[in-house]
Enzyme design. Structure first.
Site, PDB file in Angstrom:
ATOM      1  N   ASP A   1     -57.434  -3.653  60.224  1.00 21.06           N
ATOM      2  CA  ASP A   1     -58.553  -3.203  61.058  1.00 21.06           C
ATOM      3  C   ASP A   1     -59.852  -3.723  60.452  1.00 21.06           C
ATOM      4  O   ASP A   1     -59.911  -4.859  59.998  1.00 21.06           O
ATOM      5  CB  ASP A   1     -58.524  -1.677  61.182  1.00 21.06           C
ATOM      6  CG  ASP A   1     -59.146  -1.189  62.487  1.00 21.06           C
ATOM      7  OD1 ASP A   1     -60.344  -1.460  62.705  1.00 21.06           O
ATOM      8  OD2 ASP A   1     -58.457  -0.525  63.275  1.00 21.06           O
TER       9      ASP A   1
ATOM     10  N   GLU B   1     -65.884   4.253  64.207  1.00 25.29           N
ATOM     11  CA  GLU B   1     -65.904   2.801  63.990  1.00 25.29           C
ATOM     12  C   GLU B   1     -67.311   2.329  63.643  1.00 25.29           C
ATOM     13  O   GLU B   1     -68.280   3.065  63.735  1.00 25.29           O
ATOM     14  CB  GLU B   1     -65.434   2.063  65.254  1.00 25.29           C
ATOM     15  CG  GLU B   1     -63.983   1.604  65.238  1.00 25.29           C
ATOM     16  CD  GLU B   1     -63.737   0.439  64.287  1.00 25.29           C
ATOM     17  OE1 GLU B   1     -64.648   0.081  63.496  1.00 25.29           O
ATOM     18  OE2 GLU B   1     -62.636  -0.115  64.324  1.00 25.29           O
TER      19      GLU B   1
ATOM     20  N   ARG C   1     -64.978  -4.292  76.452  1.00 25.86           N
ATOM     21  CA  ARG C   1     -65.979  -3.613  75.636  1.00 25.86           C
ATOM     22  C   ARG C   1     -66.102  -4.342  74.305  1.00 25.86           C
ATOM     23  O   ARG C   1     -65.234  -5.133  73.921  1.00 25.86           O
ATOM     24  CB  ARG C   1     -65.601  -2.146  75.398  1.00 25.86           C
ATOM     25  CG  ARG C   1     -64.350  -1.926  74.538  1.00 25.86           C
ATOM     26  CD  ARG C   1     -64.260  -0.482  74.103  1.00 25.86           C
ATOM     27  NE  ARG C   1     -63.054  -0.147  73.357  1.00 25.86           N
ATOM     28  CZ  ARG C   1     -62.891  -0.304  72.049  1.00 25.86           C
ATOM     29  NH1 ARG C   1     -63.845  -0.898  71.333  1.00 25.86           N
ATOM     30  NH2 ARG C   1     -61.778   0.071  71.455  1.00 25.86           N
TER      31      ARG C   1
ATOM     32  N   ASN D   1     -66.097  -4.480  70.185  1.00 18.75           N
ATOM     33  CA  ASN D   1     -65.336  -3.815  69.129  1.00 18.75           C
ATOM     34  C   ASN D   1     -65.954  -4.170  67.779  1.00 18.75           C
ATOM     35  O   ASN D   1     -67.130  -3.937  67.562  1.00 18.75           O
ATOM     36  CB  ASN D   1     -63.852  -4.195  69.210  1.00 18.75           C
ATOM     37  CG  ASN D   1     -62.965  -3.233  68.417  1.00 18.75           C
ATOM     38  OD1 ASN D   1     -63.059  -2.022  68.598  1.00 18.75           O
ATOM     39  ND2 ASN D   1     -62.112  -3.751  67.564  1.00 18.75           N
TER      40      ASN D   1
ATOM     41  N   ASN E   1     -60.884  -7.723  64.919  1.00 18.94           N
ATOM     42  CA  ASN E   1     -61.222  -6.850  63.792  1.00 18.94           C
ATOM     43  C   ASN E   1     -61.429  -7.674  62.527  1.00 18.94           C
ATOM     44  O   ASN E   1     -61.270  -8.893  62.521  1.00 18.94           O
ATOM     45  CB  ASN E   1     -60.105  -5.821  63.558  1.00 18.94           C
ATOM     46  CG  ASN E   1     -60.350  -4.513  64.272  1.00 18.94           C
ATOM     47  OD1 ASN E   1     -61.457  -3.963  64.234  1.00 18.94           O
ATOM     48  ND2 ASN E   1     -59.334  -4.003  64.950  1.00 18.94           N
TER      49      ASN E   1
END
Length: 294
Positions: free
Chosen positions: A201, A21, A103, A105, A150
């Protein structure tokens, strides 16, 4: 149905990240950077020499941005950190939020130098995350109740932001102030993919305003016009592409990360390139990422 353009690219890195990522590129050093979030790794690939290094991290990093030639910003599950590029030394900058169960992203730096960063539950708990705006060390929550943030990216003029909540699968847009990167109104649906195969995404926006989106679960990079119309689909040789980034000194190539997260042995055997990092093998009219301004 948009026709899928066959993959004509190459593998940039054979390492199979569980959750590749957050790719980005530093034109000053001709270096691509990306993460394996769950593996707590930072990957570094100097393109002209093909020199590859992997750095262990003490946290789950997901986004990297250049600050200046000596420093980088990293977003992680423990907050924002400044990383000395040469030594790897990490210094805490500020927290993103106060929930230790979350967390970081997806995220990206706006042309003004502010960061948009999304957070989520470590097990993708429903609506546990949010999207934040970070200016220096000032953190402002923009959108709450997000499950998997995202597709954060910005139009070339800095006046429009795009984002999604992947389980909802609607590509959103919102007018923003080009000087601050803060919203000027309410988000609206740009393209509704709810209920269709694959999830929206990571994305990046090119110099023409086209949105290049990794379609998790569908093995494609999808291209949308600024009006939301999907115009192309490019095949990726991995089922779970996660995020694209423009690379090369002319920003005319597209790097794509991928993941094997959530796959059992049978699924991984059927998807042997899962987690590898690719060059899509096409010419793009990309642009360099802005630096983060402290």
């Amino acid at each position: 149905m948009t026709e899928i353009v066959p993959f004509a690219g190459s593998i940039l890195c054979d390492v199979q990240s569980e959750l590749g990522e957050g790719p980005t590129y530093d034109p000053a050093t001709d270096t691509a950077w990306w993460f394996d979030i769950t593996g707590r790794k930072l990957h570094e690939l100097q393109l002209s020499s093909s020199t590859k290094r992997v750095h262990d991290l003490p946290f789950m990093g997901s986004v990297l941005a250049v600050i200046d030639p000596a420093r980088q910003l990293i977003a992680s599950d423990l907050g924002l950190f400044v990383r000395e590029t040469a030594s790897g030394k990490l210094t805490s900058l500020c927290p993103i939020e106060q929930n230790p169960a979350n967390r970081s992203n997806d995220g990206r730096v706006h042309p003004c130098g502010a960061l948009w960063i999304g957070t989520m539950g470590r097990a993708a708990e429903r609506e546990a995350g949010a999207i934040y705006h970070v200016s220096g060390t000032t953190v402002t929550r923009l959108f709450a109740n997000v499950t998997i943030p995202n597709s954060i990216c910005f139009a070339p003029d800095g006046a429009t932001a795009y984002f999604t909540d992947t389980p909802v699968n609607r590509l959103m847009r919102v007018a923003i102030d080009p000087e601050t990167g803060l919203p000027r109104g309410a988000p609206e649906v740009l393209n509704d993919q709810h209920g269709l195969p694959g999830g929206i995404d990571g994305s990046v926006c090119d110099a023409d305003g086209l949105i290049w989106n990794a379609r998790w679960g569908a093995g494609t990079i999808d291209v949308y016009r600024p009006d939301g119309v999907q115009i192309r689909r490019h095949a990726v040789p991995a089922t779970q592409p996660s995020c694209p980034a423009f690379i090369g000194v002319k920003a005319d190539r597209l790097l794509v990360t991928s993941a094997w997260q959530g796959m059992d042995d049978r699924a991984r055997a059927a998807d042997p390139a899962a987690g590898k990092t690719f060059d899509l093998g096409i010419d793009v009219n990309g642009r360099a990422e802005p630096v983060f301004r402290l």
